[in-house]
Scaffold this motif. Sequence first.
Motif, PDB file in Angstrom:
ATOM      1  N   ILE A   2       0.968  -1.047   0.097  1.00 62.50           N
ATOM      2  CA  ILE A   2       0.060   0.075  -0.076  1.00 62.50           C
ATOM      3  C   ILE A   2       0.807   1.246   0.096  1.00 62.50           C
ATOM      4  N   ARG A   3       0.707   1.857  -1.025  1.00 63.10           N
ATOM      5  CA  ARG A   3       1.665   3.017  -1.099  1.00 63.10           C
ATOM      6  C   ARG A   3       0.800   4.368  -0.614  1.00 63.10           C
ATOM      7  N   ILE A   4       1.498   5.339   0.527  1.00 64.14           N
ATOM      8  CA  ILE A   4       0.865   6.134   1.080  1.00 64.14           C
ATOM      9  C   ILE A   4       1.277   7.509   0.960  1.00 64.14           C
ATOM     10  N   LEU A   5       0.796   8.641   0.919  1.00 60.23           N
ATOM     11  CA  LEU A   5       1.148   9.906   0.990  1.00 60.23           C
ATOM     12  C   LEU A   5       0.679  10.326   2.120  1.00 60.23           C
ATOM     13  N   LEU A   6       1.411  11.122   2.873  1.00 65.27           N
ATOM     14  CA  LEU A   6       1.179  11.828   4.419  1.00 65.27           C
ATOM     15  C   LEU A   6       1.034  13.395   3.901  1.00 65.27           C
ATOM     16  N   VAL A   7      -0.195  13.952   4.290  1.00 67.98           N
ATOM     17  CA  VAL A   7      -0.207  15.422   4.108  1.00 67.98           C
ATOM     18  C   VAL A   7      -0.695  16.083   5.740  1.00 67.98           C
ATOM     19  N   GLU A  32       5.619  13.082   1.193  1.00 72.67           N
ATOM     20  CA  GLU A  32       5.151  13.809   2.309  1.00 72.67           C
ATOM     21  C   GLU A  32       4.867  15.291   1.607  1.00 72.67           C
ATOM     22  N   ALA A  33       3.620  15.910   2.452  1.00 78.71           N
ATOM     23  CA  ALA A  33       3.194  17.281   2.105  1.00 78.71           C
ATOM     24  C   ALA A  33       2.922  17.944   3.335  1.00 78.71           C
ATOM     25  N   SER A  34       3.153  19.419   3.334  1.00 71.48           N
ATOM     26  CA  SER A  34       2.826  20.090   4.348  1.00 71.48           C
ATOM     27  C   SER A  34       1.587  20.657   4.455  1.00 71.48           C
ATOM     28  N   GLU A  35       0.903  20.796   3.393  1.00 73.88           N
ATOM     29  CA  GLU A  35      -0.318  21.536   3.221  1.00 73.88           C
ATOM     30  C   GLU A  35      -1.132  21.004   2.032  1.00 73.88           C
ATOM     31  N   GLY A  36      -2.418  21.340   1.827  1.00 75.52           N
ATOM     32  CA  GLY A  36      -3.170  20.756   0.787  1.00 75.52           C
ATOM     33  C   GLY A  36      -2.723  20.981  -0.621  1.00 75.52           C
ATOM     34  N   ASN A  37      -2.448  22.173  -1.104  1.00 79.03           N
ATOM     35  CA  ASN A  37      -1.882  22.294  -2.462  1.00 79.03           C
ATOM     36  C   ASN A  37      -0.681  21.604  -2.910  1.00 79.03           C
ATOM     37  N   GLU A  38       0.003  21.356  -1.927  1.00 77.25           N
ATOM     38  CA  GLU A  38       1.429  20.308  -2.061  1.00 77.25           C
ATOM     39  C   GLU A  38       0.977  19.087  -2.031  1.00 77.25           C
ATOM     40  N   GLY A  39      -0.025  18.732  -1.192  1.00 78.98           N
ATOM     41  CA  GLY A  39      -0.641  17.299  -1.221  1.00 78.98           C
ATOM     42  C   GLY A  39      -1.238  16.948  -2.497  1.00 78.98           C
ATOM     43  N   ILE A  40      -1.940  17.882  -3.144  1.00 80.11           N
ATOM     44  CA  ILE A  40      -2.681  17.609  -4.539  1.00 80.11           C
ATOM     45  C   ILE A  40      -1.581  17.190  -5.498  1.00 80.11           C
ATOM     46  N   LYS A  41      -0.525  18.273  -5.543  1.00 76.00           N
ATOM     47  CA  LYS A  41       0.476  17.996  -6.524  1.00 76.00           C
ATOM     48  C   LYS A  41       1.279  16.929  -6.525  1.00 76.00           C
ATOM     49  N   VAL A  50      -3.343   5.577  -0.896  1.00 75.49           N
ATOM     50  CA  VAL A  50      -4.072   6.329   0.108  1.00 75.49           C
ATOM     51  C   VAL A  50      -3.125   7.647   0.323  1.00 75.49           C
ATOM     52  N   VAL A  51      -4.056   8.612   0.567  1.00 70.53           N
ATOM     53  CA  VAL A  51      -3.738   9.831   1.213  1.00 70.53           C
ATOM     54  C   VAL A  51      -4.116  10.095   2.254  1.00 70.53           C
ATOM     55  N   VAL A  52      -3.353   9.963   3.525  1.00 66.86           N
ATOM     56  CA  VAL A  52      -3.501  10.246   4.947  1.00 66.86           C
ATOM     57  C   VAL A  52      -3.628  11.682   5.047  1.00 66.86           C
ATOM     58  N   MET A  53      -4.766  12.473   4.919  1.00 61.53           N
ATOM     59  CA  MET A  53      -4.857  13.900   4.905  1.00 61.53           C
ATOM     60  C   MET A  53      -5.122  14.492   6.097  1.00 61.53           C
ATOM     61  N   ASP A  54      -4.398  15.361   6.900  1.00 57.74           N
ATOM     62  CA  ASP A  54      -4.947  16.080   8.047  1.00 57.74           C
ATOM     63  C   ASP A  54      -5.903  17.092   7.770  1.00 57.74           C
ATOM     64  N   PRO A  58      -3.587  25.351   8.876  1.00 62.23           N
ATOM     65  CA  PRO A  58      -3.730  26.539   8.735  1.00 62.23           C
ATOM     66  C   PRO A  58      -3.052  27.133   7.918  1.00 62.23           C
ATOM     67  N   HIS A  59      -1.761  26.727   7.363  1.00 62.58           N
ATOM     68  CA  HIS A  59      -1.030  27.564   6.244  1.00 62.58           C
ATOM     69  C   HIS A  59      -1.295  26.851   5.014  1.00 62.58           C
ATOM     70  N   GLY A  60      -1.948  27.348   3.989  1.00 63.60           N
ATOM     71  CA  GLY A  60      -2.087  26.707   2.653  1.00 63.60           C
ATOM     72  C   GLY A  60      -3.469  25.996   2.577  1.00 63.60           C
ATOM     73  N   LYS A  61      -3.630  25.426   1.909  1.00 58.09           N
ATOM     74  CA  LYS A  61      -5.319  24.779   1.771  1.00 58.09           C
ATOM     75  C   LYS A  61      -5.496  23.720   2.766  1.00 58.09           C
ATOM     76  N   ASP A  62      -6.679  23.839   3.326  1.00 57.92           N
ATOM     77  CA  ASP A  62      -6.905  22.993   4.314  1.00 57.92           C
ATOM     78  C   ASP A  62      -7.298  21.431   4.062  1.00 57.92           C
ATOM     79  N   GLY A  63      -7.448  20.490   4.749  1.00 58.48           N
ATOM     80  CA  GLY A  63      -7.643  19.204   4.272  1.00 58.48           C
ATOM     81  C   GLY A  63      -8.926  19.030   3.681  1.00 58.48           C
ATOM     82  N   LEU A  64     -10.049  19.718   4.124  1.00 50.99           N
ATOM     83  CA  LEU A  64     -11.328  19.401   3.371  1.00 50.99           C
ATOM     84  C   LEU A  64     -11.561  19.753   2.131  1.00 50.99           C
TER      85      LEU A  64
END
Length: 217
Positions: A2-7, A32-41, A50-54, A58-64
């Motif tokens: 299972i390949r996982i991306l952590l945001v 790994e990504a520190s905010e939503g926009n980076e996570g999407i890219k 699977v993306v494990v999304m916080d 507060p800095h950048g795009k939120d998880g929702l």
Amino acid sequence: MIRILLVDDHAVVRSGLKMLLQTNPEMEVVGEASEGNEGIKKALRLKPDVVVMDLSMPHGKDGLSATAELKQQMPEINILILTMHDDEEYLFRAIQGGASGCILKSAPHDELMSAIESVAKGDAYLHPSATKRLMDEYLSGVKQDGSDTYNLLSEREKEVLTLIAKGYANKEIAEQLVISVKTVETHKSKLMEKLQLKTRPELVEYAVKKGLLGYSI
């Protein structure tokens, strides 16, 4: 595997999660990504299972917001929301945005592993307290007076209800419908009175059950 991306906006949290998950020989943290926009890219580039999304970043795009946008671009992606909030409104909004599951940050490590395995298989996962709450609310049903109260709403009230359930603020609803914020508040007050509902989470639950967001429970 299972390949996982952590945001998550906390590097320490990401590091801890990575160390934990990689103790499982069937899991690999591919990014790994520190905010939503980076996570999407990174999700678009790495194509994780699977993306494990916080939820709160507060800095950048939120998880929702990131979840909703990522699901539009990658409908097949499985997203597990990681949150500190044991709250109905966040839960419904996460599901509405396309999340496959939701788990509390306080959950035991083995529960996190199980949640990731579940969403990776295409199943849904909700933490136990959320599952019980949804079951209780579903069994209690939408408050009705013997008839379908939805039919008591005007067309404008139905539009306002749908936009509220989609997470729009009063000002945003006013802009979309080209009416004043005061008029939105009046419509909201009237529809809540007609539906005998008192809170925004109850409105979201009602809209989901009525299928106003494209699905129902």
